[in-house]
Write an enzyme that holds these catalytic residues in place. Structure first.
Site, mmCIF file in Angstrom:
data_model
loop_
_atom_site.group_PDB
_atom_site.id
_atom_site.type_symbol
_atom_site.label_atom_id
_atom_site.label_comp_id
_atom_site.label_asym_id
_atom_site.label_seq_id
_atom_site.Cartn_x
_atom_site.Cartn_y
_atom_site.Cartn_z
ATOM 1 N N VAL A 43 2.154 2.981 1.602
ATOM 2 C CA VAL A 43 2.362 2.496 0.238
ATOM 3 C C VAL A 43 1.033 2.150 -0.430
ATOM 4 C CG1 VAL A 43 2.608 0.061 0.906
ATOM 5 C CG2 VAL A 43 3.801 0.892 -1.126
ATOM 6 N N LYS A 44 0.013 1.857 0.374
ATOM 7 C CA LYS A 44 -1.270 1.393 -0.167
ATOM 8 C C LYS A 44 -2.016 2.465 -0.954
ATOM 9 C CE LYS A 44 -1.160 -2.770 1.769
ATOM 10 N NZ LYS A 44 -1.210 -4.023 1.035
ATOM 11 N N ASP A 45 -1.626 3.736 -0.780
ATOM 12 C CA ASP A 45 -2.264 4.787 -1.579
ATOM 13 C C ASP A 45 -2.126 4.498 -3.070
ATOM 14 O OD1 ASP A 45 -2.706 6.036 0.810
ATOM 15 O OD2 ASP A 45 -1.408 7.764 0.431
ATOM 16 N N ALA A 48 -4.482 1.586 -4.148
ATOM 17 C CA ALA A 48 -5.887 1.900 -3.890
ATOM 18 C C ALA A 48 -6.467 2.748 -5.025
ATOM 19 C CB ALA A 48 -6.025 2.629 -2.551
#
Length: 453
Positions: A43-45, A48
């Site tokens: 999910v951090k894509d 970021a």
């Protein structure tokens, strides 16, 4: 032709997948937002790239600059993808509790990885918070991301994840459950969903050793709640600005063991190979089941891929060492099966005490059976040797027979664990297991304690 101009254009639009077996006790429809479908497998894509683009837009991140961030691994991966496509350098500061796979993956995509100790205060100069800030001041043309307090984190989920969930459920979502770390996912999604329907309930999944649940319920930041835990990616020993507690209806805490066990269950029972925080999240859903009605639609978010936990959660030895493996231990042979291939370390009656001490050091053991030509005739224990040494400094050069104690009791491999527990006392620190064909093994107090679930 349909194609993405670069890998960043494939971020988002991850699927909702129905959970069937694990949630069979829940009447409501439980759907998982599976974020491992993002190119960086988490999910951090989303946040970021959003943080990079917002920093570019307002001049905080300049051409050819260096991106610096403290990360549990997943944000680092998303930042690495952005750095590759946009031409930046990346330094990731990570804690030593994170899996080796995460560190290796970050290096594989060009990040410089600096590892910091986990068990230090956030203000300690060795902490990954402090090291990240210091590097951002020392490295020329650097930008410190600070995902914990960076508003672009939550904004990414307000603009992307929240609308996707609303559209995919056709506005029928009634509950959103997610593990909370930096707070960006829960706060961004919550803000969007509650704007569409104020009755949507938002539940955070916390871990033991983290401050979120108590702070939300009492407003007290209790430092006594802070201690080391194993679960990765959720929980904090600080209060990130991205955690908007006013948008969260409640928290439930999940143990390290449950998080690990349910991560495996997702793979084995649902075919969903996801990471440690996903196990915590689905266990959190089960703990909240009394809040759900048959007509409800519960969306739970799975943060990342199981590939980052192959050496930990999906490794039997790692799980067994922590008492996380669901194994029934009832007999003597169950206690020794993990090290049954190791030979029994013994010492002979005529050998010197120094030989026994050397063996204890070499094999990292505390008790050794003493043998002669007839079989087991005695035992030595490190505590007894220490006491003997205090009384007589020349003890190391004396034969074992002068200091040995009674031989350890010998039991059959089929003897129940309860019987073995009774044999291990203050005076007797171990039991020998007769495996047949003149082969023996040793059970110590440590083996008994390790078997306690």
């Amino acid at each position: 032709m349909k194609y993405a101009k670069n890998i960043l254009e494939t971020i988002g639009n991850t699927p909702l997948v129905k959970i069937n077996k694990i949630t069979k006790e829940i009447d409501a429809l439980v759907l998982a937002k599976v974020e491992t479908f993002n190119p960086g497998n988490s999910v951090k894509d989303r946040m970021a790239v959003k943080m990079i683009e917002d920093a570019e837009a307002d001049g905080r991140l300049k051409p050819g600059g260096t991106i610096i961030e403290g990360t549990s691994g997943n944000t680092g991966m998303g930042l690495a993808l952005g750095a590759i496509i946009k031409g930046y350098k990346l330094i990731c500061v990570i804690t030593d509790k994170q899996s080796k796979e995460k560190m290796d993956i970050l290096r594989a995509v060009g990040a410089k990885v600096i590892v910091c100790p986990t068990d230090v205060e956030p203000t300690d100069p060795r902490s990954y918070y402090s090291v990240s800030k210091r590097l951002s001041e020392e490295v020329p043309n650097a930008w410190y991301v600070n995902q914990y307090d960076n508003p672009s984190n939550a904004l990414a989920h307000y603009e992307q994840t929240g609308p996707e969930i609303w559209e995919q459920t056709e506005g029928k979502v009634t509950h959103f459950v997610v593990g909370v770390g930096t707070g960006g996912t829960i706060s961004g999604v919550a803000k969007y969903l509650k704007e569409q329907n104020p009755n949507v309930k938002i539940w955070g999944v916390d871990t033991y050793g983290s401050v979120f649940k108590k702070y939300h319920e009492t407003g007290i930041f209790d430092e006594n709640e802070i201690y080391s835990y194993i679960t990765e990616g959720i929980g904090e020993d600080i209060l990130p600005k991205n955690v908007d507690f006013s948008l969260i209806d409640g928290f439930t805490k999940v143990t390290d063991k449950d998080a690990a066990v349910f991560t495996r269950k997702l793979a084995l029972e649902e075919g969903i190979f996801v990471g440690n925080s996903a196990g915590a999240a689905i266990k959190g859903v089960l703990q909240l089941k009394e809040h759900f009605k048959p007509e409800d639609v519960v969306v739970v978010l799975f943060h990342d891929s199981g590939s980052r936990y192959v050496g930990k959660i999906f490794n039997d030895d790692w799980m067994r060492e922590r008492g996380f493996l669901e194994e029934e231990i009832t007999k003597a042979e169950d206690l020794i099966k993990d090290h049954i291939d190791k030979p029994l370390v013994t010492v002979k009656t005529e050998e010197l005490v120094s030989h026994a001490i050397e063996r204890m050091k070499k094999y990292k053991i505390s008790q050794i059976p003493v043998v002669d030509s007839k079989g087991f005739v005695g035992s030595v224990d490190e505590a007894d040797l220490f006491r003997s040494y205090v009384e007589d400094k020349d003890i190391a050069d004396k034969p074992i027979k002068e200091v040995m104690g009674k031989p350890f009791p010998v039991v059959k491999a089929s003897v129940p664990v309860e019987e073995i527990s009774k044999l291990i006392t203050k005076e007797n620190q171990a039991v020998l297991v007769d495996l047949g064909e003149s082969k023996f093994h040793i059970i110590t107090k440590h083996d008994i304690i390790s078997a306690i679930k």
